[in-house]
Design a protein around this motif. Structure first.
Motif, PDB file in Angstrom:
ATOM      1  N   THR A 206       0.515  -1.277  -0.118  1.00  0.00           N
ATOM      2  CA  THR A 206       0.042   0.008   0.075  1.00  0.00           C
ATOM      3  C   THR A 206       0.823   1.150  -0.364  1.00  0.00           C
ATOM      4  N   SER A 207       2.015   1.679   0.907  1.00  0.00           N
ATOM      5  CA  SER A 207       2.879   2.519   1.318  1.00  0.00           C
ATOM      6  C   SER A 207       3.519   2.590  -0.557  1.00  0.00           C
ATOM      7  N   LEU A 208       4.498   1.891  -1.491  1.00  0.00           N
ATOM      8  CA  LEU A 208       4.883   1.732  -1.704  1.00  0.00           C
ATOM      9  C   LEU A 208       3.901   2.276  -3.319  1.00  0.00           C
ATOM     10  N   VAL A 209       2.746   1.742  -3.395  1.00  0.00           N
ATOM     11  CA  VAL A 209       1.644   2.187  -4.268  1.00  0.00           C
ATOM     12  C   VAL A 209       1.717   3.639  -4.350  1.00  0.00           C
ATOM     13  N   GLN A 210       1.110   4.742  -3.268  1.00  0.00           N
ATOM     14  CA  GLN A 210       0.922   5.421  -2.276  1.00  0.00           C
ATOM     15  C   GLN A 210       2.330   6.999  -3.144  1.00  0.00           C
ATOM     16  N   LEU A 211       3.357   6.108  -2.516  1.00  0.00           N
ATOM     17  CA  LEU A 211       4.478   6.623  -3.491  1.00  0.00           C
ATOM     18  C   LEU A 211       4.886   6.704  -5.156  1.00  0.00           C
ATOM     19  N   HIS A 212       4.642   5.799  -5.858  1.00  0.00           N
ATOM     20  CA  HIS A 212       4.699   5.183  -7.444  1.00  0.00           C
ATOM     21  C   HIS A 212       3.674   6.578  -7.851  1.00  0.00           C
ATOM     22  N   GLU A 213       2.442   6.162  -7.183  1.00  0.00           N
ATOM     23  CA  GLU A 213       1.493   7.624  -7.257  1.00  0.00           C
ATOM     24  C   GLU A 213       1.507   8.958  -7.092  1.00  0.00           C
ATOM     25  N   PHE A 228      10.210  -4.913  -6.108  1.00  0.00           N
ATOM     26  CA  PHE A 228       9.244  -5.385  -4.823  1.00  0.00           C
ATOM     27  C   PHE A 228       8.916  -6.317  -5.404  1.00  0.00           C
ATOM     28  N   PHE A 229       8.111  -6.279  -7.465  1.00  0.00           N
ATOM     29  CA  PHE A 229       8.084  -7.426  -7.979  1.00  0.00           C
ATOM     30  C   PHE A 229       8.382  -8.740  -8.116  1.00  0.00           C
ATOM     31  N   LYS A 230       9.475  -8.463  -8.567  1.00  0.00           N
ATOM     32  CA  LYS A 230      10.652  -9.471  -8.375  1.00  0.00           C
ATOM     33  C   LYS A 230      10.748  -9.948  -8.012  1.00  0.00           C
ATOM     34  N   SER A 231      10.795  -9.386  -6.957  1.00  0.00           N
ATOM     35  CA  SER A 231      11.013 -11.001  -5.637  1.00  0.00           C
ATOM     36  C   SER A 231       9.971 -11.547  -4.619  1.00  0.00           C
ATOM     37  N   VAL A 232       8.920 -10.962  -5.209  1.00  0.00           N
ATOM     38  CA  VAL A 232       7.505 -12.227  -4.800  1.00  0.00           C
ATOM     39  C   VAL A 232       7.016 -12.724  -6.273  1.00  0.00           C
ATOM     40  N   GLY A 233       7.663 -12.683  -7.285  1.00  0.00           N
ATOM     41  CA  GLY A 233       7.288 -13.600  -8.545  1.00  0.00           C
ATOM     42  C   GLY A 233       6.445 -12.598  -9.328  1.00  0.00           C
ATOM     43  N   LEU A 234       6.477 -11.451  -9.170  1.00  0.00           N
ATOM     44  CA  LEU A 234       4.973 -10.776  -9.359  1.00  0.00           C
ATOM     45  C   LEU A 234       5.782 -10.198 -10.919  1.00  0.00           C
ATOM     46  N   SER A 235       6.915  -9.925 -11.470  1.00  0.00           N
ATOM     47  CA  SER A 235       7.243  -9.215 -12.923  1.00  0.00           C
ATOM     48  C   SER A 235       6.822  -8.948 -13.838  1.00  0.00           C
ATOM     49  N   ALA A 236       5.510  -9.941 -13.921  1.00  0.00           N
ATOM     50  CA  ALA A 236       5.165  -9.958 -15.259  1.00  0.00           C
ATOM     51  C   ALA A 236       4.203  -9.044 -15.330  1.00  0.00           C
ATOM     52  N   ILE A 237       3.490  -7.878 -14.245  1.00  0.00           N
ATOM     53  CA  ILE A 237       2.504  -7.570 -13.862  1.00  0.00           C
ATOM     54  C   ILE A 237       3.087  -5.802 -13.791  1.00  0.00           C
ATOM     55  N   ALA A 238       4.399  -6.484 -13.282  1.00  0.00           N
ATOM     56  CA  ALA A 238       4.762  -4.586 -13.096  1.00  0.00           C
ATOM     57  C   ALA A 238       5.018  -3.631 -13.198  1.00  0.00           C
ATOM     58  N   SER A 239       4.499  -3.684 -14.940  1.00  0.00           N
ATOM     59  CA  SER A 239       4.256  -2.379 -15.846  1.00  0.00           C
ATOM     60  C   SER A 239       2.229  -2.231 -15.887  1.00  0.00           C
ATOM     61  N   GLU A 240       1.604  -2.619 -15.352  1.00  0.00           N
ATOM     62  CA  GLU A 240       0.492  -2.575 -15.584  1.00  0.00           C
ATOM     63  C   GLU A 240       0.234  -1.461 -14.906  1.00  0.00           C
ATOM     64  N   PRO A 241      -0.359  -1.110 -15.135  1.00  0.00           N
ATOM     65  CA  PRO A 241      -1.337   0.329 -14.471  1.00  0.00           C
ATOM     66  C   PRO A 241      -2.390   0.402 -13.919  1.00  0.00           C
ATOM     67  N   LEU A 242      -2.212   1.266 -12.393  1.00  0.00           N
ATOM     68  CA  LEU A 242      -2.608   1.313 -11.250  1.00  0.00           C
ATOM     69  C   LEU A 242      -4.011   2.297 -11.778  1.00  0.00           C
ATOM     70  N   ILE A 243      -4.991   0.858 -11.296  1.00  0.00           N
ATOM     71  CA  ILE A 243      -6.746   1.481 -11.564  1.00  0.00           C
ATOM     72  C   ILE A 243      -6.889   2.144 -10.346  1.00  0.00           C
ATOM     73  N   ASP A 244      -7.657   3.530 -10.592  1.00  0.00           N
ATOM     74  CA  ASP A 244      -8.187   3.761  -9.420  1.00  0.00           C
ATOM     75  C   ASP A 244      -9.844   3.154  -8.834  1.00  0.00           C
ATOM     76  N   CYS A 245      -9.902   2.090  -8.147  1.00  0.00           N
ATOM     77  CA  CYS A 245     -11.053   1.097  -8.157  1.00  0.00           C
ATOM     78  C   CYS A 245     -10.391  -0.017  -6.495  1.00  0.00           C
ATOM     79  N   CYS A 246     -11.322   0.299  -5.885  1.00  0.00           N
ATOM     80  CA  CYS A 246     -13.050   0.110  -6.273  1.00  0.00           C
ATOM     81  C   CYS A 246     -13.152   0.066  -4.949  1.00  0.00           C
ATOM     82  N   THR A 247     -14.950   0.309  -4.915  1.00  0.00           N
ATOM     83  CA  THR A 247     -15.214   0.689  -3.696  1.00  0.00           C
ATOM     84  C   THR A 247     -16.854  -0.349  -3.406  1.00  0.00           C
TER      85      THR A 247
END
Length: 250
Positions: A206-213, A228-247
């Motif tokens: 959450t804090s990394l997302v806040q800093l990224h945004e 950070f994404f690479k360290s947990v095996g999520l490199s494939a989605i590291a370049s995907e956009p952050l979407i403002d969602c959801c409530t």
């Protein structure tokens, strides 16, 4: 072969300074954002030494009846599928691929598999990384308790057997005194590192997302994000956009 030694001498003499120059250039670029901070190459998540959740925790996708293309829903969770949090109402993250269906269902069960909280929310039109914060109106997670969550895309409201579903676990814990003091003194640039070092998944992300945004052009933040994404095996989605969602619809 007499040319070999001069060539080696030339390579050593000139390539080393160039490599050092490149490294120093990267450092200067990074420190231009935070001139008073020590440069670190990247940030990795260090999972805590704890027991793993029950074997039923999958994190995998079941069904893909209304997903477009070959991509599946990907939960942003550690490899052991258990995310620790300090929060009563943590934030969850997933990558959701293109889909014509715009309704997702979130379910949280307690250790006895009783419904602790459930809701639905509307997915965005574009694919990307979405987030859902457990609302303040929801029951607070209890310290020391582990909960099993599910996210389902409601492709078929009549037969849910083929609806895309991912699951994982979340456990609320409490920080030790030293960690609490460090967090109280930290700014947004330090928080991701502190949480990641402590193995607190939900707040680290959450804090990394806040800093990224907040600072999308921050060179170091971009490197930290990818590592950070690479360290947990999520490199494939590291370049995907952050979407403002959801409530929650409730």
């Amino acid at each position: 072969m007499k040319w070999i030694k001069p060539y080696i001498l030339y390579f050593v003499t000139f390539s080393l300074p160039l490599s050092l120059f490149s490294a120093l250039t990267a450092e200067v670029q990074a420190q231009s954002y935070h001139p008073n901070k020590t440069w670190q190459i990247s940030q990795t998540f260090k999972p805590p030494q704890r027991g793993k959740p029950p074997a039923s925790a999958g994190g995998s996708t079941r069904g893909s009846s209304c997903l477009t293309g070959k991509k599946l829903i990907t939960p942003l969770i550690p490899p052991d599928k258990l995310g620790l949090t300090f929060a009563e109402h943590p934030t969850f993250f997933w990558y959701v691929p293109p889909s014509p269906v715009k309704t997702a269902k979130f379910l949280l069960l307690d250790k006895d598999q009783n419904v602790f909280y459930e809701t639905s929310f509307t997915l965005p039109d574009q694919p990307g990384i979405i987030n859902f914060k457990l609302p303040d109106t929801a029951p607070a997670l209890a310290v020391g308790k582990t909960y099993h969550w599910y996210l389902t895309i409601a492709c078929d409201t009549q037969d849910s057997s083929e609806n895309p579903t991912v699951d994982g676990w979340v456990e609320r814990t409490q920080p030790e005194l030293g960690l609490s003091e460090a967090l109280a003194k930290a700014n947004l640039h330090k928080l991701p590192t502190i949480y990641a070092e402590a193995g607190i998944w939900h707040e680290a992300l959450t804090s990394l997302v806040q800093l990224h945004e907040t600072e999308p052009n921050n060179f170091k933040a971009r490197l930290d994000w990818r590592q950070f994404f690479k360290s947990v095996g999520l490199s494939a989605i590291a370049s995907e956009p952050l979407i403002d969602c959801c409530t929650s619809r409730k």
